[in-house]
Design a protein around this motif. Structure first.
Motif, PDB file in Angstrom:
ATOM      1  N   GLY A  89       0.831  -1.204   0.000  1.00  0.00           N
ATOM      2  CA  GLY A  89       0.000   0.000   0.000  1.00  0.00           C
ATOM      3  C   GLY A  89       0.865   1.253   0.000  1.00  0.00           C
ATOM      4  O   GLY A  89       2.098   1.173   0.089  1.00  0.00           O
ATOM      5  N   ASP A  90       0.200   2.400  -0.166  1.00  0.00           N
ATOM      6  CA  ASP A  90       0.879   3.700  -0.127  1.00  0.00           C
ATOM      7  C   ASP A  90       1.948   3.849  -1.206  1.00  0.00           C
ATOM      8  O   ASP A  90       2.967   4.501  -0.989  1.00  0.00           O
ATOM      9  CB  ASP A  90       1.498   3.948   1.262  1.00  0.00           C
ATOM     10  CG  ASP A  90       0.463   3.827   2.359  1.00  0.00           C
ATOM     11  OD1 ASP A  90      -0.689   4.218   2.117  1.00  0.00           O
ATOM     12  OD2 ASP A  90       0.802   3.337   3.444  1.00  0.00           O
ATOM     13  N   GLU A  91       1.714   3.272  -2.359  1.00  0.00           N
ATOM     14  CA  GLU A  91       2.699   3.366  -3.449  1.00  0.00           C
ATOM     15  C   GLU A  91       2.553   4.666  -4.230  1.00  0.00           C
ATOM     16  O   GLU A  91       3.428   5.002  -5.032  1.00  0.00           O
ATOM     17  CB  GLU A  91       2.535   2.182  -4.435  1.00  0.00           C
ATOM     18  CG  GLU A  91       2.791   0.807  -3.846  1.00  0.00           C
ATOM     19  CD  GLU A  91       1.528   0.196  -3.259  1.00  0.00           C
ATOM     20  OE1 GLU A  91       0.492   0.899  -3.208  1.00  0.00           O
ATOM     21  OE2 GLU A  91       1.566  -0.975  -2.853  1.00  0.00           O
ATOM     22  N   ALA A 151      -8.194   2.960   2.688  1.00  0.00           N
ATOM     23  CA  ALA A 151      -7.339   3.576   1.674  1.00  0.00           C
ATOM     24  C   ALA A 151      -7.180   5.063   1.952  1.00  0.00           C
ATOM     25  O   ALA A 151      -8.077   5.700   2.510  1.00  0.00           O
ATOM     26  CB  ALA A 151      -7.956   3.386   0.287  1.00  0.00           C
ATOM     27  N   GLY A 152      -6.052   5.598   1.545  1.00  0.00           N
ATOM     28  CA  GLY A 152      -5.820   7.034   1.621  1.00  0.00           C
ATOM     29  C   GLY A 152      -5.057   7.434   0.380  1.00  0.00           C
ATOM     30  O   GLY A 152      -3.845   7.316   0.349  1.00  0.00           O
ATOM     31  N   HIS A 153      -5.774   7.834  -0.651  1.00  0.00           N
ATOM     32  CA  HIS A 153      -5.120   8.139  -1.922  1.00  0.00           C
ATOM     33  C   HIS A 153      -4.934   9.651  -2.057  1.00  0.00           C
ATOM     34  O   HIS A 153      -5.903  10.395  -2.153  1.00  0.00           O
ATOM     35  CB  HIS A 153      -5.932   7.545  -3.083  1.00  0.00           C
ATOM     36  CG  HIS A 153      -5.961   6.047  -3.046  1.00  0.00           C
ATOM     37  ND1 HIS A 153      -6.680   5.269  -3.911  1.00  0.00           N
ATOM     38  CD2 HIS A 153      -5.329   5.174  -2.217  1.00  0.00           C
ATOM     39  CE1 HIS A 153      -6.488   3.985  -3.615  1.00  0.00           C
ATOM     40  NE2 HIS A 153      -5.678   3.912  -2.583  1.00  0.00           N
ATOM     41  N   PRO A 163       3.707   6.660  11.689  1.00  0.00           N
ATOM     42  CA  PRO A 163       4.946   6.611  10.920  1.00  0.00           C
ATOM     43  C   PRO A 163       5.026   5.279  10.200  1.00  0.00           C
ATOM     44  O   PRO A 163       4.692   4.235  10.769  1.00  0.00           O
ATOM     45  CB  PRO A 163       6.054   6.708  11.978  1.00  0.00           C
ATOM     46  CG  PRO A 163       5.397   6.642  13.304  1.00  0.00           C
ATOM     47  CD  PRO A 163       3.917   6.715  13.133  1.00  0.00           C
ATOM     48  N   ARG A 164       5.418   5.307   8.926  1.00  0.00           N
ATOM     49  CA  ARG A 164       5.513   4.049   8.182  1.00  0.00           C
ATOM     50  C   ARG A 164       6.872   3.415   8.405  1.00  0.00           C
ATOM     51  O   ARG A 164       7.879   4.122   8.530  1.00  0.00           O
ATOM     52  CB  ARG A 164       5.309   4.315   6.691  1.00  0.00           C
ATOM     53  CG  ARG A 164       3.896   4.808   6.389  1.00  0.00           C
ATOM     54  CD  ARG A 164       3.724   5.129   4.913  1.00  0.00           C
ATOM     55  NE  ARG A 164       2.383   5.665   4.679  1.00  0.00           N
ATOM     56  CZ  ARG A 164       2.098   6.584   3.768  1.00  0.00           C
ATOM     57  NH1 ARG A 164       3.046   7.083   2.998  1.00  0.00           N
ATOM     58  NH2 ARG A 164       0.862   7.018   3.616  1.00  0.00           N
ATOM     59  N   ARG A 165       6.899   2.092   8.436  1.00  0.00           N
ATOM     60  CA  ARG A 165       8.166   1.360   8.478  1.00  0.00           C
ATOM     61  C   ARG A 165       8.802   1.500   7.082  1.00  0.00           C
ATOM     62  O   ARG A 165       8.088   1.521   6.089  1.00  0.00           O
ATOM     63  CB  ARG A 165       7.890  -0.110   8.810  1.00  0.00           C
ATOM     64  CG  ARG A 165       7.203  -0.293  10.169  1.00  0.00           C
ATOM     65  CD  ARG A 165       6.421  -1.587  10.263  1.00  0.00           C
ATOM     66  NE  ARG A 165       7.267  -2.765  10.215  1.00  0.00           N
ATOM     67  CZ  ARG A 165       6.820  -4.002  10.018  1.00  0.00           C
ATOM     68  NH1 ARG A 165       5.506  -4.212   9.852  1.00  0.00           N
ATOM     69  NH2 ARG A 165       7.629  -5.024  10.001  1.00  0.00           N
TER      70      ARG A 165
HETATM   71 MG    MG Z   1      -2.529   4.644   2.477  1.00  0.00          MG
END
Ligand code: MG
Ligand code: IMO
Length: 419
Positions: free
Chosen positions: A12-14, A39-41, A301-303
């Protein structure tokens, strides 16, 4: 005409929002087919920024129809907020969106169940976005769910109460302290709001549209979060690979055209679960800072870690990707050395396959590249790209066996090279 599909190939988050927005100019219709407000686009254009949750990313394009497909789980409350936010900018959302009657509804108590399930799992929790996704798909599969089309039925309130009561009993059994009525009024108001939209039999609608137009299907999440093929149980509850577009819209596999696979030049993951190339050092922190890797939905925070070509090749295989799209290469501009993982050592054995065992110890084996040390954000043509960068993408195309057709070098619509 064809159903072209855009998919995230990682966790995700690409950067799917930006690419769908860029591609949407070429498509008269954009459809979401799975997932929901997990989702968060993110879209950035003309100095404005939006984060879309359930609304397809074609919403800002004049004349584009945006379809919320039957594979989606829809939370009326979030959907209403999202629509009102966009309506404020003058976009006629109600004219541009159609919603599948067969899409399942997320009830406020689904969200509470999500929180209760996570709390019960303690340290082993999935790290869910707590939007009620898992419990809503659970009710769908166990044949208890409520669908968008049900809001038009005379007995909707009774059916809602019956499902809610079932949830309340589950919450009590789990000893989860909460107020199941807290969001009920907002939910009913949002259900009223939903009735102003065109609610359609998505499978007929989409197949009719396909007679004269190509449609772009917009995936949410990523291949490594797929319910079947992701790192189970640390996954979402829907089919995020290409086949999910057929099920989620009612379209035959023979109608699929291009499959655009999106990946970032490095990896990120939010929530728990295996992440073989994860970096726990200053390099990981640097990637997070430069890439602004904080959740668009939860702010977590994303890994972060180096690009994982083993996982990426797996995702390319699962969806039959025809065109690759690489995001955020500019975030690597200042690195002296850039690493990509080209095989795994699983319990000492080298392999180029993703192992079954989610809990196996995976040691990434890296190939290193000399960094380009150039600001890529100004490049608009292939010929402007530094030689080191071209070597790097050439290596990836060779490894993955699919051409990289689009290179994104910044969040804005314009920072895009089409090849
Ligand atoms: Mg997202
Ligand atoms: P977009 O579309 C990144 C992750 C969650 C969690 C797991 C299950 O913006 O790429 P869920 O709420 O679905 O039950 O959570 O999946 N997750 C995402 N990670 N981007 C997303 O969406 C995600 N949607 C879910 O963090 O680990």
């Amino acid at each position: 005409m064809a159903l072209d599909v855009v998919l995230g190939l990682q966790w995700g988050d690409e950067g799917k929002g930006k690419i769908v927005d860029v591609l949407a100019g070429r498509y008269p219709a954009v459809a979401r087919f799975q997932g929901g407000p997990n989702a968060g686009h993110s879209l950035h254009f003309e100095g404005k920024s939006f984060v879309l949750r359930s609304i397809p990313s074609g919403i800002f394009r004049k004349d584009a129809i945006n379809i919320v497909g039957n594979g989606v789980v829809l939370d009326p409350i979030t959907f209403k907020q999202e629509c009102e936010n966009i309506e404020k900018t003058g976009v006629p959302v109600r004219d541009r969106i159609v919603i599948a009657k067969k899409a399942h509804l997320i009830l406020p108590t689904h969200r509470l169940l999500d929180a209760a399930n996570e709390a019960a799992m303690g340290k082993g929790k999935i790290g869910s976005t707590l939007k009620g996704i898992g419990p809503t798909y659970t009710d769908k599969v166990s044949r208890n769910g409520l669908r968008v089309g049900d809001i038009l039925a005379g007995n909707f309130l009774e059916r809602y109460a019956s499902l809610k009561n079932k949830h309340v009993r589950q919450l009590q059994q789990m000893d989860f302290k909460c107020n199941p009525d807290a969001e009920e009024a907002a939910f009913m108001e949002a259900v009223g709001y939903l009735k102003q939209f065109r609610l359609v039999d998505c499978e007929y609608f989409v197949n009719q549209e396909l007679k004269t137009k190509s449609i772009l299907a917009e995936g949410a999440q990523g291949s490594m979060l797929d319910i079947d093929y992701g790192s189970y149980p640390f996954v979402t509850s829907s089919s995020t690979a290409c086949a999910g577009a057929c099920i989620g819209l009612g379209v035959a596999p023979s109608k699929i055209g291009h499959v655009y696979g999106i990946f970032k030049a490095y990896c990120t993951r939010v929530g728990s679960g295996p992440f073989p190339t994860e970096l726990f050092d200053g390099t990981g922190d640097r990637l997070r800072e430069i890439g602004h890797e904080f959740g668009a939905v939860t702010g977590r925070p994303r890994r972060t870690g180096w690009l994982d070509l083993v996982a990426l090749k797996y995702a390319v295989m699962l969806s039959g990707v025809t065109d690759l799209i690489m995001m955020k290469s500019d975030c690597l501009d200042s690195f002296e050395t850039i690493k990509v993982c080209t095989s795994y050592k699983v319990d000492g054995q080298e392999t180029d396959q993703v192992p079954f065992d989610t809990y196996a110890h995976i040691e990434p084996v890296y190939t290193e590249f000399k960094g380009w040390n150039t600001d890529l954000t100004w490049c608009r043509k292939e010929s402007e790209l530094p030689e080191e960068f071209r070597n790097y993408i050439g290596f990836m195309e060779n490894y993955l066996g699919v051409p990289i057709r689009i290179i994104s070098l910044g969040p804005d619509r314009d920072a895009t090279i089409m090849r």
